[in-house]
Motif scaffolding. Structure first.
Motif, PDB file in Angstrom:
ATOM      1  N   ILE A   1      -2.727   6.022  14.539  1.00 47.75           N
ATOM      2  CA  ILE A   1      -2.719   6.016  15.804  1.00 47.75           C
ATOM      3  C   ILE A   1      -1.842   4.765  16.459  1.00 47.75           C
ATOM      4  O   ILE A   1      -2.177   3.760  15.860  1.00 47.75           O
ATOM      5  N   PHE A   2      -0.802   5.085  17.271  1.00 50.49           N
ATOM      6  CA  PHE A   2       0.105   4.030  17.700  1.00 50.49           C
ATOM      7  C   PHE A   2      -0.010   3.698  19.086  1.00 50.49           C
ATOM      8  O   PHE A   2      -0.641   4.782  19.883  1.00 50.49           O
ATOM      9  N   CYS A   3       0.365   2.650  19.347  1.00 50.62           N
ATOM     10  CA  CYS A   3       0.552   2.436  20.809  1.00 50.62           C
ATOM     11  C   CYS A   3       1.665   3.040  21.400  1.00 50.62           C
ATOM     12  O   CYS A   3       2.978   2.851  20.628  1.00 50.62           O
ATOM     13  N   THR A   4       1.670   3.792  22.580  1.00 51.58           N
ATOM     14  CA  THR A   4       3.016   4.539  22.706  1.00 51.58           C
ATOM     15  C   THR A   4       4.033   3.499  23.176  1.00 51.58           C
ATOM     16  O   THR A   4       5.377   3.756  22.654  1.00 51.58           O
ATOM     17  N   PRO A   5       3.813   2.614  23.977  1.00 50.31           N
ATOM     18  CA  PRO A   5       5.131   1.616  24.288  1.00 50.31           C
ATOM     19  C   PRO A   5       5.746   1.233  23.224  1.00 50.31           C
ATOM     20  O   PRO A   5       6.568   0.780  22.945  1.00 50.31           O
TER      21      PRO A   5
ATOM     22  N   PRO B   1       0.829  -1.143  -0.103  1.00 50.91           N
ATOM     23  CA  PRO B   1      -0.068  -0.054   0.057  1.00 50.91           C
ATOM     24  C   PRO B   1       0.833   1.327   0.046  1.00 50.91           C
ATOM     25  O   PRO B   1       1.592   1.180   0.696  1.00 50.91           O
ATOM     26  N   LYS B   2       0.682   2.104  -0.844  1.00 53.97           N
ATOM     27  CA  LYS B   2       1.144   3.560  -0.660  1.00 53.97           C
ATOM     28  C   LYS B   2       0.623   4.365   0.224  1.00 53.97           C
ATOM     29  O   LYS B   2      -0.403   4.085   0.890  1.00 53.97           O
ATOM     30  N   ASP B   3       1.518   5.255   0.532  1.00 53.66           N
ATOM     31  CA  ASP B   3       1.276   6.090   1.697  1.00 53.66           C
ATOM     32  C   ASP B   3       0.615   7.382   0.832  1.00 53.66           C
ATOM     33  O   ASP B   3       1.095   8.471   0.892  1.00 53.66           O
TER      34      ASP B   3
ATOM     35  N   PRO C   1       7.438   2.044  13.569  1.00 56.50           N
ATOM     36  CA  PRO C   1       6.512   1.451  14.318  1.00 56.50           C
ATOM     37  C   PRO C   1       5.187   1.229  13.521  1.00 56.50           C
ATOM     38  O   PRO C   1       5.119   1.724  12.263  1.00 56.50           O
ATOM     39  N   VAL C   2       3.978   0.397  13.932  1.00 53.00           N
ATOM     40  CA  VAL C   2       3.160  -0.244  13.387  1.00 53.00           C
ATOM     41  C   VAL C   2       1.993   0.462  13.861  1.00 53.00           C
ATOM     42  O   VAL C   2       1.721   0.121  15.144  1.00 53.00           O
TER      43      VAL C   2
ATOM     44  N   LYS D   1      -1.006  -0.863   8.910  1.00 57.65           N
ATOM     45  CA  LYS D   1      -0.517  -0.525   7.724  1.00 57.65           C
ATOM     46  C   LYS D   1       0.901  -0.524   7.629  1.00 57.65           C
ATOM     47  O   LYS D   1       1.356   0.610   8.770  1.00 57.65           O
ATOM     48  N   PRO D   2       1.825  -0.685   6.752  1.00 59.81           N
ATOM     49  CA  PRO D   2       3.205  -0.368   6.907  1.00 59.81           C
ATOM     50  C   PRO D   2       3.616   1.040   6.725  1.00 59.81           C
ATOM     51  O   PRO D   2       2.919   1.538   5.713  1.00 59.81           O
ATOM     52  N   MET D   3       4.074   1.529   7.541  1.00 60.17           N
ATOM     53  CA  MET D   3       4.623   3.004   7.378  1.00 60.17           C
ATOM     54  C   MET D   3       5.608   3.225   6.596  1.00 60.17           C
ATOM     55  O   MET D   3       6.624   2.498   6.357  1.00 60.17           O
ATOM     56  N   PRO D   4       5.506   4.416   6.087  1.00 61.99           N
ATOM     57  CA  PRO D   4       6.694   4.579   4.777  1.00 61.99           C
ATOM     58  C   PRO D   4       8.000   5.065   5.460  1.00 61.99           C
ATOM     59  O   PRO D   4       7.802   5.326   6.717  1.00 61.99           O
ATOM     60  N   ASN D   5       9.075   5.196   4.765  1.00 60.95           N
ATOM     61  CA  ASN D   5      10.448   5.176   5.577  1.00 60.95           C
ATOM     62  C   ASN D   5      10.669   6.897   5.579  1.00 60.95           C
ATOM     63  O   ASN D   5      11.197   7.595   4.676  1.00 60.95           O
ATOM     64  N   ARG D   6       9.839   7.609   6.330  1.00 62.76           N
ATOM     65  CA  ARG D   6      10.177   9.186   6.614  1.00 62.76           C
ATOM     66  C   ARG D   6       9.500   9.413   7.820  1.00 62.76           C
ATOM     67  O   ARG D   6       8.795   8.653   8.535  1.00 62.76           O
ATOM     68  N   PRO D   7       9.627  10.562   8.198  1.00 62.31           N
ATOM     69  CA  PRO D   7       9.216  11.021   9.577  1.00 62.31           C
ATOM     70  C   PRO D   7       7.515  10.957   9.534  1.00 62.31           C
ATOM     71  O   PRO D   7       6.888  11.381   8.776  1.00 62.31           O
TER      72      PRO D   7
END
Length: 85
Positions: A25-29, A16-18, A41-42, A47-53
């Motif tokens: 929303i991420f689980c903080t721990p 999937p593209k970004d 982080p997932v 969804k796989p996150m892109p390699n950017r901030p």
């Protein structure tokens, strides 16, 4: 009949593209643990996150509804921490 090669791409083989322009929303721990080990982080939706901030929630982009539903429905599936929204 044509002898051209097929250029169709199977949906299962495409990541999937970004392009969704959503705030996930991420689980903080889990997010801290991933950042500590230099991994991406997932989010709750998986969804796989892109390699950017990661984007900050500035109130202009909509929140991912799948992440929101999963965060509200129960604890994190990876670490068991309950989300506080």
């Amino acid at each position: 009949m044509s002898t051209q090669e097929s250029t169709l791409i199977r949906p299962l083989n495409v990541r999937p593209k970004d392009e969704d322009d959503l705030v996930h929303i991420f689980c903080t721990p889990c997010k801290r643990r991933a950042m500590h080990h230099a991994r991406r982080p997932v989010p709750f939706c998986g969804k796989p996150m892109p390699n950017r901030p990661l984007r900050d929630d500035n109130g202009q982009l909509p929140v991912c509804v799948v992440c929101l539903d999963l965060a509200r429905s129960g604890p994190c599936s990876r670490c068991g921490t309950r989300a506080l929204l």
